[in-house]
Scaffold this active site. Structure first.
Site, PDB file in Angstrom:
ATOM      1  N   GLU A 112       6.186  -0.482  -8.584  1.00 27.13           N
ATOM      2  CA  GLU A 112       6.791  -1.680  -9.170  1.00 27.13           C
ATOM      3  C   GLU A 112       5.712  -2.690  -9.562  1.00 27.13           C
ATOM      4  O   GLU A 112       5.825  -3.367 -10.590  1.00 27.13           O
ATOM      5  CB  GLU A 112       7.780  -2.289  -8.182  1.00 27.13           C
ATOM      6  N   GLU A 132      11.910   5.426  -1.897  1.00 28.31           N
ATOM      7  CA  GLU A 132      12.836   4.590  -1.130  1.00 28.31           C
ATOM      8  C   GLU A 132      14.129   5.316  -0.766  1.00 28.31           C
ATOM      9  O   GLU A 132      14.709   5.076   0.290  1.00 28.31           O
ATOM     10  CB  GLU A 132      13.167   3.310  -1.930  1.00 28.31           C
TER      11      GLU A 132
END
Length: 261
Positions: A112, A132
């Site tokens: 990210e 994740e």
């Protein structure tokens, strides 16, 4: 673990930022707040035109959130500081080019962070993932950004399965601009940073604001905002000395001298 997880260096108009937090360059709340301060300094300093972001070591760029720090009390919804996690993805008004030089494992919040740059260069041994899903949580920023950057089905596969992409596949899908041998990564990143630093900063600022603001607008609506003088950076460019300098340099068949004003 170092008390100074972020190293910075000024090279003329280029601002080099190195994440240096052994062993894996994971980001805890303190580091995120420092990164926010660093990138705010870059944004607000008129002498700095381009940021080059990389990480120390050869194995990790950044795995994202520091789970060890979380286990010791860092709250996942804690104070990340200005700019949000990693100091970049929510930093308002950042109208300067940011180059990411990914020198290793780049996953979770580290991916990210990389997606917050404008250009991503990767070492041949770099790898990318959003793991994740395997810990029962959501890659929130990546869920917003990634399907807009690469083919939808590839982005969803990464989000749903957490599978890894090597640098060659990442380049094939357009996740990174270029793949380089490890010993050439920073050489090319610095060459590119110097090239951009010699360019017209007011034009770069206008490009970044228009691209950012127009992302969710219809074409004609965005164009109308430009013609109605509703983009601050575009108006500043059109009234600048640099705008005149560009025309004069073209007419005089010489290289322009950009002053950023």
């Amino acid at each position: 673990m170092t008390d100074h997880p972020i190293r910075t260096e000024r090279r003329g108009h280029v601002f080099e930022v190195t994440l240096d937090r052994p062993k894996a360059n994971a980001i805890d709340l303190k580091t995120s707040r420092i990164m926010g301060q660093v990138f705010t300094e870059f944004r607000d300093d008129p002498e700095l035109r381009v940021a080059l972001v990389t990480a120390a070591g050869e194995k990790f760029f950044c795995p994202g959130w520091d789970l060890k720090a979380a286990a010791e009390g860092d709250a996942v919804d804690g104070d990340y500081g200005v700019g949000g996690f990693g100091g970049l993805q929510e930093l308002r008004g950042l109208n300067k080019p940011v180059i990411m030089a990914v020198n290793g494992i780049c996953c979770g919040g580290g991916l990210e962070l990389a997606l917050s740059g404008d250009i991503i260069l990767a070492a041949e041994h770099a790898s990318f993932a959003l793991p994740e899903i395997r810990s029962g949580t959501v890659a929130d920023a990546a869920s917003i950004k990634l399907p807009k950057r690469i083919p939808y089905h590839i982005a969803m596969e990464m989000l749903f399965t957490g599978r890894w992409l090597d640098s060659a596949e990442a380049a094939r899908w357009g996740l990174v601009n270029r793949v380089l041998p490890a010993d050439q990564l920073m050489i090319e990143a610095r060459r590119m940073a110097d090239e951009l630093a010699s360019g017209p900063p007011l034009v770069f600022a206008a490009i970044k604001e228009v691209v950012r603001e127009a992302e969710d607008m219809k074409f004609q609506d965005a164009l109308n905002r430009i013609t109605k003088s509703q983009f601050e950076t575009v108006e500043r460019l059109y009234r600048s000395e640099d705008q005149l300098e560009g025309a004069r340099a073209f007419a005089e068949k010489r290289d322009p001298v950009w002053k950023g004003r």
